[in-house]
Design an enzyme around this catalytic site. Structure first.
Site, PDB file in Angstrom:
ATOM      1  N   ASP A  64       0.884  -1.163   0.000  1.00 59.22           N
ATOM      2  CA  ASP A  64       0.000   0.000   0.000  1.00 59.22           C
ATOM      3  C   ASP A  64       0.927   1.219   0.000  1.00 59.22           C
ATOM      4  O   ASP A  64       1.620   1.489   0.991  1.00 59.22           O
ATOM      5  CB  ASP A  64      -0.889  -0.014   1.257  1.00 59.22           C
ATOM      6  CG  ASP A  64      -1.828   1.179   1.292  1.00 59.22           C
ATOM      7  OD1 ASP A  64      -1.631   2.139   0.512  1.00 59.22           O
ATOM      8  OD2 ASP A  64      -2.758   1.158   2.115  1.00 59.22           O
ATOM      9  N   SER A 118       0.297  12.874 -14.849  1.00 60.34           N
ATOM     10  CA  SER A 118      -0.831  12.889 -15.799  1.00 60.34           C
ATOM     11  C   SER A 118      -0.821  14.240 -16.495  1.00 60.34           C
ATOM     12  O   SER A 118      -0.377  15.239 -15.919  1.00 60.34           O
ATOM     13  CB  SER A 118      -2.155  12.720 -15.049  1.00 60.34           C
ATOM     14  OG  SER A 118      -3.244  13.003 -15.913  1.00 60.34           O
ATOM     15  N   TYR A 170      -7.635  14.982  -8.148  1.00 64.08           N
ATOM     16  CA  TYR A 170      -6.752  14.241  -9.066  1.00 64.08           C
ATOM     17  C   TYR A 170      -5.769  15.208  -9.736  1.00 64.08           C
ATOM     18  O   TYR A 170      -4.547  14.975  -9.719  1.00 64.08           O
ATOM     19  CB  TYR A 170      -7.602  13.515 -10.112  1.00 64.08           C
ATOM     20  CG  TYR A 170      -6.798  12.591 -11.016  1.00 64.08           C
ATOM     21  CD1 TYR A 170      -6.257  11.407 -10.540  1.00 64.08           C
ATOM     22  CD2 TYR A 170      -6.588  12.927 -12.357  1.00 64.08           C
ATOM     23  CE1 TYR A 170      -5.522  10.560 -11.366  1.00 64.08           C
ATOM     24  CE2 TYR A 170      -5.856  12.083 -13.189  1.00 64.08           C
ATOM     25  CZ  TYR A 170      -5.330  10.899 -12.686  1.00 64.08           C
ATOM     26  OH  TYR A 170      -4.596  10.068 -13.511  1.00 64.08           O
ATOM     27  N   SER A 218      -8.994   2.494 -18.861  1.00 59.82           N
ATOM     28  CA  SER A 218      -8.568   1.470 -17.890  1.00 59.82           C
ATOM     29  C   SER A 218      -9.614   1.426 -16.784  1.00 59.82           C
ATOM     30  O   SER A 218     -10.630   2.127 -16.849  1.00 59.82           O
ATOM     31  CB  SER A 218      -7.197   1.835 -17.307  1.00 59.82           C
ATOM     32  OG  SER A 218      -7.341   2.872 -16.351  1.00 59.82           O
TER      33      SER A 218
HETATM   34  N1  LIG Z   1      -5.672   5.594 -17.546  1.00 55.06           N
HETATM   35  C1  LIG Z   1      -5.439   6.862 -17.843  1.00 55.06           C
HETATM   36  O1  LIG Z   1      -6.114   7.456 -18.711  1.00 55.06           O
HETATM   37  C2  LIG Z   1      -4.358   7.628 -17.149  1.00 55.06           C
HETATM   38  C3  LIG Z   1      -4.028   8.895 -17.631  1.00 55.06           C
HETATM   39  C4  LIG Z   1      -3.040   9.629 -16.983  1.00 55.06           C
HETATM   40  C5  LIG Z   1      -2.385   9.086 -15.904  1.00 55.06           C
HETATM   41  N2  LIG Z   1      -2.720   7.846 -15.467  1.00 55.06           N
HETATM   42  C6  LIG Z   1      -2.009   7.327 -14.315  1.00 55.06           C
HETATM   43  O2  LIG Z   1      -1.427   6.088 -14.654  1.00 55.06           O
HETATM   44  C7  LIG Z   1      -1.297   5.282 -13.487  1.00 55.06           C
HETATM   45  C8  LIG Z   1      -1.865   3.889 -13.765  1.00 55.06           C
HETATM   46  O3  LIG Z   1      -3.235   4.028 -14.091  1.00 55.06           O
HETATM   47  P1  LIG Z   1      -4.059   2.874 -14.825  1.00 55.06           P
HETATM   48  O4  LIG Z   1      -4.889   3.539 -15.830  1.00 55.06           O
HETATM   49  O5  LIG Z   1      -3.159   1.747 -15.164  1.00 55.06           O
HETATM   50  O6  LIG Z   1      -5.061   2.484 -13.632  1.00 55.06           O
HETATM   51  P2  LIG Z   1      -5.397   1.068 -12.972  1.00 55.06           P
HETATM   52  O7  LIG Z   1      -6.528   1.334 -12.054  1.00 55.06           O
HETATM   53  O8  LIG Z   1      -5.531   0.026 -14.021  1.00 55.06           O
HETATM   54  O9  LIG Z   1      -4.062   0.771 -12.136  1.00 55.06           O
HETATM   55  C9  LIG Z   1      -3.774   1.427 -10.926  1.00 55.06           C
HETATM   56  C10 LIG Z   1      -3.177   0.393  -9.986  1.00 55.06           C
HETATM   57  O10 LIG Z   1      -2.786   1.079  -8.777  1.00 55.06           O
HETATM   58  C11 LIG Z   1      -3.098   0.215  -7.703  1.00 55.06           C
HETATM   59  N3  LIG Z   1      -3.245   0.989  -6.473  1.00 55.06           N
HETATM   60  C12 LIG Z   1      -4.227   1.865  -6.158  1.00 55.06           C
HETATM   61  N4  LIG Z   1      -4.026   2.336  -4.917  1.00 55.06           N
HETATM   62  C13 LIG Z   1      -2.900   1.744  -4.457  1.00 55.06           C
HETATM   63  C14 LIG Z   1      -2.193   1.816  -3.237  1.00 55.06           C
HETATM   64  N5  LIG Z   1      -2.607   2.592  -2.218  1.00 55.06           N
HETATM   65  N6  LIG Z   1      -1.058   1.092  -3.093  1.00 55.06           N
HETATM   66  C15 LIG Z   1      -0.632   0.294  -4.102  1.00 55.06           C
HETATM   67  N7  LIG Z   1      -1.269   0.162  -5.284  1.00 55.06           N
HETATM   68  C16 LIG Z   1      -2.398   0.887  -5.440  1.00 55.06           C
HETATM   69  C17 LIG Z   1      -4.402  -0.471  -8.106  1.00 55.06           C
HETATM   70  O11 LIG Z   1      -4.611  -1.668  -7.361  1.00 55.06           O
HETATM   71  C18 LIG Z   1      -4.180  -0.706  -9.578  1.00 55.06           C
HETATM   72  O12 LIG Z   1      -3.622  -1.983  -9.807  1.00 55.06           O
HETATM   73  C19 LIG Z   1      -2.026   6.029 -12.357  1.00 55.06           C
HETATM   74  O13 LIG Z   1      -1.085   6.739 -11.594  1.00 55.06           O
HETATM   75  C20 LIG Z   1      -2.911   7.000 -13.134  1.00 55.06           C
HETATM   76  O14 LIG Z   1      -3.233   8.145 -12.379  1.00 55.06           O
HETATM   77  C21 LIG Z   1      -3.686   7.100 -16.060  1.00 55.06           C
END
Ligand SMILES: NC(=O)c1ccc[n+]([C@@H]2O[C@H](COP(=O)([O-])OP(=O)(O)OC[C@H]3O[C@@H](n4cnc5c(N)ncnc54)[C@H](O)[C@@H]3O)[C@@H](O)[C@H]2O)c1
Length: 249
Positions: free
Chosen positions: A64, A144, A157, A192
């Site tokens: 975590d 992001s 966010y 996602s």
């Molecule tokens: N998907 C998008 O459009 C997008 C765009 C910009 C940035 N991001 C960033 O990319 C990263 C990955 O996003 P994603 O789209 O793969 O989302 P996702 O939800 O598929 O993956 C996020 C992962 O983080 C884990 N997580 C959440 N809280 C946690 C904690 N306290 N400790 C450990 N793990 C934890 C979740 O279990 C999950 O596996 C994130 O930081 C997100 O903000 C995503």
């Protein structure tokens, strides 16, 4: 086959998610020696680990990121077991409720900050405690494009991701002479689990703001692996935007 990560040890937080898994698969495709996959979701980590080539040493760890002691222990254990950490990719992240500021609770605000910003701080701090002045490390934070551009209904966010971008700069400056590089990637939107529950019209309107349309995780991993690798050895404190043109207007 590219072998930029041959003999390297990489740690990926949030590896159970879409981008984290894609980063892990890319490290594997580039010959990484040891891969430490960390997430809140052990089932997702197991599925990912089982999909990776058997010649890589893969370790899955419950983490975590809001718990600094857990992050310290993860990095210390990895150093003890593998000698060092060559790269840490801080991928764990959550979105905040789709709401205007006056409708958000303090808990909504703090939750986004504790995972997105404090979690990233814990990762950087754990590496600095274990390896500064000892062994070079490239840290890559997933911010992001919303940390650079304003998105209505997403204040926690956006603000927490803006914090990640600035924390990246400060950490880069603090540790440049002690062997640590710290950079960030600012993705635009790739669908996602983060978007679960958003109505189709909302998704369509977000996609319309990306001149190249929605991305996929593999559109982001190239920048992540560049920053993680020695190819970027003279790059630190930067945030590379990979957003399908979202931030152009
Ligand atoms: N998907 C998008 O459009 C997008 C765009 C910009 C940035 N991001 C960033 O990319 C990263 C990955 O996003 P994603 O789209 O793969 O989302 P996702 O939800 O598929 O993956 C996020 C992962 O983080 C884990 N997580 C959440 N809280 C946690 C904690 N306290 N400790 C450990 N793990 C934890 C979740 O279990 C999950 O596996 C994130 O930081 C997100 O903000 C995503």
């Amino acid at each position: 086959m590219a072998t930029r990560f041959e003999s390297k040890t990489a740690v990926v937080s949030g590896a159970g998610g879409a981008l984290g898994a894609s980063v892990a698969q890319s490290f594997a495709a580039e010959g990484v020696k040891s891969l430490i996959l960390a997430d809140l979701n052990p089932a997702a980590l197991e599925a990912l680990a089982n999909s990776l080539p058997s010649d890589i040493t893969v370790t899955t760890e419950a983490l975590d990121v809001t718990n600094g002691d857990q992050f310290d222990a993860l990095i210390a254990d990895t150093v003890e077991r593998f000698g060092t950490v060559d790269t840490l990719v801080n991928t764990a992240g959550i979105v905040s409720p789709n709401a205007r500021i006056h409708n958000l609770s303090t808990t909504d605000w703090e939750r986004a900050f504790s995972v997105n910003l404090t979690g990233t701080f814990h990762g950087i701090r754990a590496v600095a405690r274990a390896l500064r002045k000892k062994s070079p490390v490239s840290i890559v934070n997933i911010a992001s494009v919303s940390g650079l551009t304003a998105w209505a209904y997403a204040a926690p966010y956006c603000a927490s991701k803006a914090g990640v971008i600035h924390l990246t700069r400060v950490a880069a400056l603090e540790y440049a002479k002690e062997g640590l590089r710290v950079n960030a990637v600012c993705p635009g939107t790739f669908p996602s689990a983060l978007h679960e529950g958003l109505p189709q019209e909302a998704l369509d309107s977000i996609e319309a703001k990306h001149p190249l349309g929605f991305g996929t995780p593999t559109d982001i991993t190239g920048a992540v692996l560049y920053l993680a690798s020695d190819e970027s050895s003279w790059v630190t404190g930067q945030s590379i935007v990979v957003d399908g043109g979202y931030s152009l207007p």
